[in-house]
Scaffold this motif. Structure first.
Motif: not given
Ligand SMILES: *Cc1c(COP(=O)(O)O)cnc(C)c1O
Length: 369
Positions: A88-90, A132-134, A164-166
């Motif tokens: 959602d943030r993306f 997309v989020t991995h 980011v988390s992968s």
């Molecule tokens: C932690 C995280 C982020 C980014 O978080 P920041 O707090 O800005 O470093 C983005 N996406 C995913 C999937 C995350 O786990």
């Protein structure tokens, strides 16, 4: 000793903490130049890419914003595949810069269905990029980025991936998958403190960059590229985190990337098995459950915020609660980066002791489940 088991920031080994305490150097001088070249090569090895990789000073969200503003123009049609808070943030970032975002999601705890994704692309021919989020950290679910990139390529869409988390903890094949932009963050699986984020940029993404008109300054990839050619960053970098990352990458290659991935696979299995044996329920469908973070449903009647609080005060184990709509409904156990089997044994042991004190007998829970 505190057992920090949140999905970032993650604990850092002692030698990395010592490294980040090093004296400052000139970021326009030869030592920094050697270091940024060496680290960039190391990052490319982990990314499995020949693409450009830039090191940005800022958190993962900053790198997500950088990814958006460098390849898109206001009014561009973007397909967002979101399975949680970070997806959602993306989408929100893209919208904030004027993209026209079509959202596709999945039921909570599930990954994106590739058939649904293909249909969304058929139904939305004007889409330029897929974001997309991995690994969705809020639900503990991992998307099939290889499959998503394959389909996106078939339809000639750019792929912009939040890894980011992968990345560094789960296999990520940037070039084989043909992933155009992939971002990660230092405080997740990279065993270093927060402060740096990374982004890979494919030739196709550079093509998009050349005509992209979203406003950008700090995050401009063009500036990042021309400075990196001289072994520098456009702005003052978080030098201390570079020191840590330099040591961390060396340690990662010593352990071996395959060994790191199999350690995460094993420890995630240990976590999920232990949780289920306790009679607790996982949020994620196990077929697509994350190997870096496990989300656990709060049993009925349990105050999960109190559970998290007591785990810290009574057992020195720091867990994460739920985010967004999952606030108060789940707790999460981070197991990415510098994590050992014993860290999870401790979490499970402490949960086993605490749950009955909070009024939940394991057997009763098991009978309910
Ligand atoms: C932690 C995280 C982020 C980014 O978080 P920041 O707090 O800005 O470093 C983005 N996406 C995913 C999937 C995350 O786990």
């Amino acid at each position: 000793m505190v057992n920090l088991r949140i999905p970032g920031p993650t604990p850092c080994p002692d030698d990395i903490l010592e490294a980040v305490a090093g004296q400052m150097i000139n970021h326009r001088g030869p030592e920094f130049q050697d270091m940024i070249f060496r680290i960039t090569e190391g990052l490319k090895r982990v990314y499995e890419t020949k693409n450009d990789v830039f090191i940005l000073t800022g958190s993962g969200t900053g790198a997500m914003e950088a990814a958006i503003v460098n390849v898109l123009s206001p009014g561009d049609h973007v397909l967002s595949l979101s399975i949680g808070v970070f997806g959602d943030r993306f989408a929100q970032i893209a919208e904030a810069y004027g993209a026209s975002v079509t959202r596709m999601s999945a039921p909570q705890g599930e990954a994106i269905d590739l058939g649904d994704f293909r249909k969304a692309l058929v139904d939305n021919p004007s889409v330029k990029a897929v974001i997309v989020t991995h690994n969705e950290t809020s639900t503990g679910v991992t998307n099939d980025i290889g499959g998503i990139c394959d389909i996106a390529k078939e339809f000639d869409k750019l792929t912009v991936v939040d890894a980011v988390s992968s990345l560094s903890s789960l296999p990520f094949h940037t070039d084989i998958w043909g992933c155009d932009v992939a971002v990660s963050g230092s405080q997740k699986g990279w065993n270093v403190p927060p402060g740096l984020s990374f982004v890979s940029v494919s030739d196709r993404a550079w093509d998009a960059f050349s005509s992209a008109t979203m406003p950008r300054f700090y995050w401009d990839f063009g500036r990042a590229k021309s400075y990196l050619e001289r072994g520098q960053t456009p702005w003052t970098p978080a030098i201390s985190i570079f020191y840590g990352l330099d040591v961390s990458l060396g340690k990662m290659f010593d352990e071996g990337l395959e060994n790191i991935y199999s350690r995460h696979l094993r420890i995630a299995g240990q976590t999920r098995d232990g949780i289920k044996e306790m009679g607790l329920e996982l949020l994620a469908n196990e077929l697509t459950a994350s190997n870096t973070v496990t989300a656990v449903k709060s049993p009925e009647g349990l105050d999960v915020k109190n559970l998290v609080k007591r785990m810290q005060s009574d057992h020195n184990v720091v867990l994460a609660g739920g985010q967004g709509s999952l606030d108060g409904k789940i707790f999460r156990i981070g197991h990415m980066g510098y994590v050992k089997d014993q860290d999870i044994d401790e979490v499970l042991g402490s949960l086993g002791q605490l749950l009955p004190n909070l009024g939940f007998q394991q057997k009763e829970i098991a009978a309910k489940g």
